[in-house]
Scaffold this active site. Structure first.
Site, mmCIF file in Angstrom:
data_model
loop_
_atom_site.group_PDB
_atom_site.id
_atom_site.type_symbol
_atom_site.label_atom_id
_atom_site.label_comp_id
_atom_site.label_asym_id
_atom_site.label_seq_id
_atom_site.Cartn_x
_atom_site.Cartn_y
_atom_site.Cartn_z
ATOM 1 N N TYR A 76 0.842 -1.215 0.000
ATOM 2 C CA TYR A 76 0.000 0.000 0.000
ATOM 3 C C TYR A 76 0.868 1.253 0.000
ATOM 4 O O TYR A 76 0.535 2.252 -0.635
ATOM 5 C CB TYR A 76 -0.992 -0.020 1.172
ATOM 6 C CG TYR A 76 -2.196 -0.871 0.847
ATOM 7 C CD1 TYR A 76 -2.246 -2.211 1.191
ATOM 8 C CD2 TYR A 76 -3.257 -0.339 0.104
ATOM 9 C CE1 TYR A 76 -3.319 -3.011 0.834
ATOM 10 C CE2 TYR A 76 -4.346 -1.131 -0.258
ATOM 11 C CZ TYR A 76 -4.363 -2.460 0.103
ATOM 12 O OH TYR A 76 -5.420 -3.249 -0.276
ATOM 13 N N VAL A 112 -9.647 3.042 -5.417
ATOM 14 C CA VAL A 112 -9.326 3.616 -4.097
ATOM 15 C C VAL A 112 -8.298 4.749 -4.244
ATOM 16 O O VAL A 112 -7.774 5.247 -3.258
ATOM 17 C CB VAL A 112 -8.760 2.519 -3.165
ATOM 18 C CG1 VAL A 112 -9.808 1.433 -2.921
ATOM 19 C CG2 VAL A 112 -7.475 1.907 -3.718
ATOM 20 N N ASP A 113 -8.060 5.177 -5.528
ATOM 21 C CA ASP A 113 -6.942 6.104 -5.790
ATOM 22 C C ASP A 113 -7.309 7.582 -5.644
ATOM 23 O O ASP A 113 -6.428 8.444 -5.708
ATOM 24 C CB ASP A 113 -6.357 5.843 -7.197
ATOM 25 C CG ASP A 113 -7.400 5.970 -8.327
ATOM 26 O OD1 ASP A 113 -7.248 5.282 -9.352
ATOM 27 O OD2 ASP A 113 -8.371 6.756 -8.178
ATOM 28 N N HIS A 137 -15.030 0.550 -2.484
ATOM 29 C CA HIS A 137 -13.923 -0.188 -1.868
ATOM 30 C C HIS A 137 -13.022 0.670 -0.998
ATOM 31 O O HIS A 137 -11.904 0.257 -0.693
ATOM 32 C CB HIS A 137 -13.095 -0.880 -2.960
ATOM 33 C CG HIS A 137 -13.882 -1.889 -3.745
ATOM 34 N ND1 HIS A 137 -13.522 -2.277 -5.017
ATOM 35 C CD2 HIS A 137 -15.011 -2.567 -3.461
ATOM 36 C CE1 HIS A 137 -14.390 -3.175 -5.475
ATOM 37 N NE2 HIS A 137 -15.321 -3.366 -4.548
ATOM 38 N N GLY A 209 -13.626 0.876 -17.768
ATOM 39 C CA GLY A 209 -12.356 0.425 -17.196
ATOM 40 C C GLY A 209 -12.461 -0.612 -16.118
ATOM 41 O O GLY A 209 -11.718 -0.564 -15.139
HETATM 42 C C1 BV8 Z 1 -17.904 -9.357 -0.598
HETATM 43 C C2 BV8 Z 1 -9.896 -2.659 -2.763
HETATM 44 C C3 BV8 Z 1 -19.280 -10.516 0.874
HETATM 45 C C4 BV8 Z 1 -8.582 -2.998 -2.232
HETATM 46 C C5 BV8 Z 1 -10.808 -4.478 -4.092
HETATM 47 C C6 BV8 Z 1 -20.442 -12.972 -5.649
HETATM 48 C C7 BV8 Z 1 -21.098 -12.116 -4.784
HETATM 49 C C8 BV8 Z 1 -20.423 -11.508 -3.737
HETATM 50 C C9 BV8 Z 1 -19.067 -11.743 -3.538
HETATM 51 C C10 BV8 Z 1 -18.412 -12.592 -4.400
HETATM 52 C C11 BV8 Z 1 -19.088 -13.210 -5.444
HETATM 53 N N1 BV8 Z 1 -18.197 -13.977 -6.097
HETATM 54 C C12 BV8 Z 1 -16.988 -13.840 -5.512
HETATM 55 C C13 BV8 Z 1 -17.087 -13.032 -4.459
HETATM 56 C C14 BV8 Z 1 -16.006 -12.659 -3.566
HETATM 57 C C15 BV8 Z 1 -15.203 -11.454 -4.043
HETATM 58 C C16 BV8 Z 1 -15.007 -11.398 -5.520
HETATM 59 O O1 BV8 Z 1 -15.717 -10.701 -6.219
HETATM 60 N N2 BV8 Z 1 -14.007 -12.130 -5.974
HETATM 61 C C17 BV8 Z 1 -13.684 -12.132 -7.390
HETATM 62 C C18 BV8 Z 1 -12.169 -11.987 -7.575
HETATM 63 C C19 BV8 Z 1 -14.197 -13.431 -7.978
HETATM 64 N N3 BV8 Z 1 -15.836 -10.230 -3.598
HETATM 65 C C20 BV8 Z 1 -15.547 -9.789 -2.369
HETATM 66 O O2 BV8 Z 1 -14.840 -10.389 -1.588
HETATM 67 C C21 BV8 Z 1 -16.182 -8.480 -1.962
HETATM 68 N N4 BV8 Z 1 -16.790 -8.658 -0.689
HETATM 69 O O3 BV8 Z 1 -18.547 -9.757 -1.501
HETATM 70 O O4 BV8 Z 1 -18.226 -9.591 0.675
HETATM 71 C C22 BV8 Z 1 -19.477 -10.501 2.310
HETATM 72 C C23 BV8 Z 1 -20.723 -10.175 2.780
HETATM 73 C C24 BV8 Z 1 -20.916 -10.186 4.125
HETATM 74 C C25 BV8 Z 1 -19.870 -10.493 4.989
HETATM 75 C C26 BV8 Z 1 -18.611 -10.792 4.492
HETATM 76 C C27 BV8 Z 1 -18.402 -10.799 3.126
HETATM 77 C C28 BV8 Z 1 -15.129 -7.396 -1.788
HETATM 78 C C29 BV8 Z 1 -14.472 -7.090 -3.096
HETATM 79 C C30 BV8 Z 1 -13.571 -5.861 -2.935
HETATM 80 C C31 BV8 Z 1 -12.125 -6.262 -3.073
HETATM 81 N N5 BV8 Z 1 -11.291 -5.062 -3.033
HETATM 82 N N6 BV8 Z 1 -10.095 -3.348 -4.026
HETATM 83 C C32 BV8 Z 1 -7.485 -2.342 -3.022
HETATM 84 O O5 BV8 Z 1 -7.739 -1.712 -4.069
HETATM 85 O O6 BV8 Z 1 -6.341 -2.478 -2.589
HETATM 86 S S1 BV8 Z 1 -11.191 -5.124 -5.587
HETATM 87 C C33 BV8 Z 1 -10.120 -4.626 -6.786
HETATM 88 O O7 BV8 Z 1 -10.646 -5.195 -7.986
HETATM 89 C C34 BV8 Z 1 -10.039 -3.143 -7.080
HETATM 90 O O8 BV8 Z 1 -10.986 -2.364 -6.375
HETATM 91 C C35 BV8 Z 1 -10.362 -3.090 -8.569
HETATM 92 O O9 BV8 Z 1 -10.876 -1.885 -8.980
HETATM 93 C C36 BV8 Z 1 -11.382 -4.161 -8.593
HETATM 94 C C37 BV8 Z 1 -11.945 -4.665 -9.839
HETATM 95 O O10 BV8 Z 1 -10.913 -4.793 -10.754
HETATM 96 P P1 BV8 Z 1 -11.004 -3.806 -12.002
HETATM 97 O O11 BV8 Z 1 -11.214 -2.424 -11.505
HETATM 98 O O12 BV8 Z 1 -11.995 -4.364 -12.944
HETATM 99 O O13 BV8 Z 1 -9.562 -3.872 -12.552
HETATM 100 P P2 BV8 Z 1 -8.986 -4.953 -13.568
HETATM 101 O O14 BV8 Z 1 -7.510 -4.794 -13.574
HETATM 102 O O15 BV8 Z 1 -9.586 -6.283 -13.288
HETATM 103 O O16 BV8 Z 1 -9.581 -4.495 -14.988
HETATM 104 C C38 BV8 Z 1 -9.136 -3.269 -15.547
HETATM 105 C C39 BV8 Z 1 -9.981 -3.060 -16.788
HETATM 106 O O17 BV8 Z 1 -9.612 -1.807 -17.341
HETATM 107 C C40 BV8 Z 1 -9.729 -4.111 -17.873
HETATM 108 O O18 BV8 Z 1 -10.971 -4.493 -18.427
HETATM 109 C C41 BV8 Z 1 -8.865 -3.361 -18.881
HETATM 110 O O19 BV8 Z 1 -9.096 -3.809 -20.224
HETATM 111 C C42 BV8 Z 1 -9.391 -1.961 -18.714
HETATM 112 N N7 BV8 Z 1 -8.474 -0.902 -19.148
HETATM 113 C C43 BV8 Z 1 -7.112 -0.918 -19.158
HETATM 114 N N8 BV8 Z 1 -6.669 0.285 -19.624
HETATM 115 C C44 BV8 Z 1 -7.766 1.052 -19.882
HETATM 116 C C45 BV8 Z 1 -8.916 0.305 -19.577
HETATM 117 N N9 BV8 Z 1 -10.169 0.785 -19.723
HETATM 118 C C46 BV8 Z 1 -10.296 2.037 -20.196
HETATM 119 N N10 BV8 Z 1 -9.237 2.835 -20.510
HETATM 120 C C47 BV8 Z 1 -7.971 2.367 -20.367
HETATM 121 N N11 BV8 Z 1 -6.927 3.158 -20.695
#
Ligand code: BV8
Ligand code: ZN
Length: 262
Positions: A76, A112-113, A137, A209
Site C-alpha cells: 500500500y 481507491v486512488d 472499496h 475500465g
Molecule cells: C464481498 C480494494 C461478501 C482494495 C478491491 C459474488 C457475490 C459476492 C461476492 C463474491 C461473489 N463472487 C466472488 C465473491 C467474492 C469477491 C469477488 O468478487 N471475488 C472475485 C475476484 C471473484 N468479492 C468480495 O470479496 C467483496 N466482498 O462480496 O463480501 C461478504 C458479505 C458479508 C460479509 C462478508 C463478506 C469485496 C471485493 C472488494 C475487493 N477489493 N479493491 C485495493 O484496491 O487495494 S477489488 C479490486 O478489484 C479493485 O478495487 C479493482 O478496482 C477491482 C476490480 O478490478 P477492475 O477495476 O476491474 O480492474 P482490472 O484490472 O480487473 O480491470 C481493468 C480493466 O480496465 C480491464 O478491463 C482493462 O481492459 C481496462 N483498461 C485498461 N486500460 C484502460 C482500460 N479501460 C479504459 N481505458 C484504459 N486506458
C-alpha cells in the site's frame, strides 16, 4: 442485445451511445482500475497489475494482512507513492465535467486512488459534490483502526521496516490498516445502498475500465441490464459485460470519454 462497436456519433440512433446517455434521466456509472490506467496507476489484472511477484488478490485480503502486515503495508505504501505521482486524466475530467453539467448521474467506483475526487475538485473547486463518487472499496489515502474504529485521512509514506514502524492507532495503540475493502470483507453499507438505489433507478449504465470480475460491484451493472436498460461499455479489452452491452466502445477512456460525453 448484441454488442456493437459503435463509435460516438454513429447514426445507429436507437443504440447510439451519445443518444442513450443524453436521453437518460438517471445514469449509473461504474468505473474500475482501467479509468486510472492512463494516469499511470497500474490495473489489477492487466500487465502492470503485479507487484514484485504477488497478485493483488493475494495481498488485498484480511488473511494476508494478519499473516504479514509489513508486506501488505509495503504494497500500500508503494501504491500510495504511485498514486501521489498521478493526476486525473482526460477520462476522469470528461466524466466530472459531464456530471457537473447535468443532473441524475451516480458515479460508483471500485477504485481507491482518489482520482475521481481530484478531477471533480479541479473542474469546480467551489462545488465538486455532484461529481463525487460512491466509493465501494474505500480509499488508499485513509487508515482505520480494527481495535477502536478510529479512522483518518493518511496518504503519507509507510515505514514498513518493522512491525513497530507500521502505523499505530493514537487512541488505543492497535496497528492501523488501510481503510479499503479487502476480498472477503463486506462493503460499506451506505455505499452499497447508494449503488443499489442508483441501479434500481437507472435509465442507462455506463461502465468504464473494469473487467467486471469483482462482486458485488459487477452485479450493479447486471441489475440495470436485467431491468431492460442499455449498458454502454468503454474498455480496450474484453469484459464480462460485453455480451449484455447495447454498445461497446473499444478503446481508452482518456480518448473515448471526451468524445462520448463532451
Ligand atoms: C464481498 C480494494 C461478501 C482494495 C478491491 C459474488 C457475490 C459476492 C461476492 C463474491 C461473489 N463472487 C466472488 C465473491 C467474492 C469477491 C469477488 O468478487 N471475488 C472475485 C475476484 C471473484 N468479492 C468480495 O470479496 C467483496 N466482498 O462480496 O463480501 C461478504 C458479505 C458479508 C460479509 C462478508 C463478506 C469485496 C471485493 C472488494 C475487493 N477489493 N479493491 C485495493 O484496491 O487495494 S477489488 C479490486 O478489484 C479493485 O478495487 C479493482 O478496482 C477491482 C476490480 O478490478 P477492475 O477495476 O476491474 O480492474 P482490472 O484490472 O480487473 O480491470 C481493468 C480493466 O480496465 C480491464 O478491463 C482493462 O481492459 C481496462 N483498461 C485498461 N486500460 C484502460 C482500460 N479501460 C479504459 N481505458 C484504459 N486506458
Ligand atoms: Zn484504535
Amino acid at each position: 442485445m448484441s454488442p456493437c462497436n459503435a463509435e460516438p456519433g454513429t447514426r445507429n440512433a436507437e443504440r447510439n451511445p451519445r443518444t442513450i446517455l443524453h436521453d437518460a434521466n438517471q445514469v449509473l456509472v461504474l468505473t474500475g482500475a482501467g479509468i486510472s490506467a492512463e494516469s499511470g496507476v497500474p490495473t489489477f489484472r492487466g500487465p502492470g497489475g503485479l507487484w514484485k511477484e504477488f497478485r493483488p488478490e493475494d495481498l488485498a485480503t484480511p488473511e494476508a494482512f494478519a499473516g504479514d502486515p509489513r508486506l501488505v503495508w509495503e504494497w500500500y505504501g508503494w501504491r500510495r507513492e504511485k498514486v501521489a505521482a498521478c493526476a486525473p486524466n482526460a477520462g476522469h475530467l470528461a466524466l466530472a465535467r459531464w456530471m457537473l453539467a447535468r443532473t441524475g448521474v451516480t458515479l460508483v467506483t471500485q477504485n481507491v486512488d482518489g482520482l475521481h475526487e481530484a478531477a471533480a475538485r479541479s473542474i469546480d473547486p467551489a462545488g465538486p459534490d455532484r461529481a463525487m463518487p460512491v466509493r465501494l472499496h474505500g480509499s488508499i489515502a485513509r487508515v482505520r483502526c480494527p481495535g477502536c474504529g478510529f479512522s483518518a485521512e493518511d496518504a503519507g509514506p509507510v515505514d514498513a521496516r518493522s512491525l513497530d514502524t507500521l502505523p499505530h492507532c493514537q487512541s488505543c495503540g492497535a496497528m492501523l490498516r488501510p481503510d479499503v475493502v479487502w476480498f472477503g470483507e463486506s462493503l460499506p453499507v451506505d455505499a452499497l445502498l447508494r449503488a443499489e438505489e442508483a441501479a434500481n433507478q437507472a435509465d442507462a449504465c455506463l461502465v468504464v475500465g473494469t473487467a467486471g470480475a469483482v462482486y458485488p460491484a459487477a452485479g450493479f451493472v447486471l441489475a440495470v441490464e436485467r431491468r431492460g436498460k442499455p449498458v454502454i461499455v468503454v474498455d480496450p479489452g474484453p469484459t464480462s459485460f460485453d455480451d449484455v452491452a447495447a454498445a461497446k466502445l473499444v478503446g481508452n477512456a482518456g480518448e473515448l470519454l471526451p468524445a462520448l460525453l463532451g
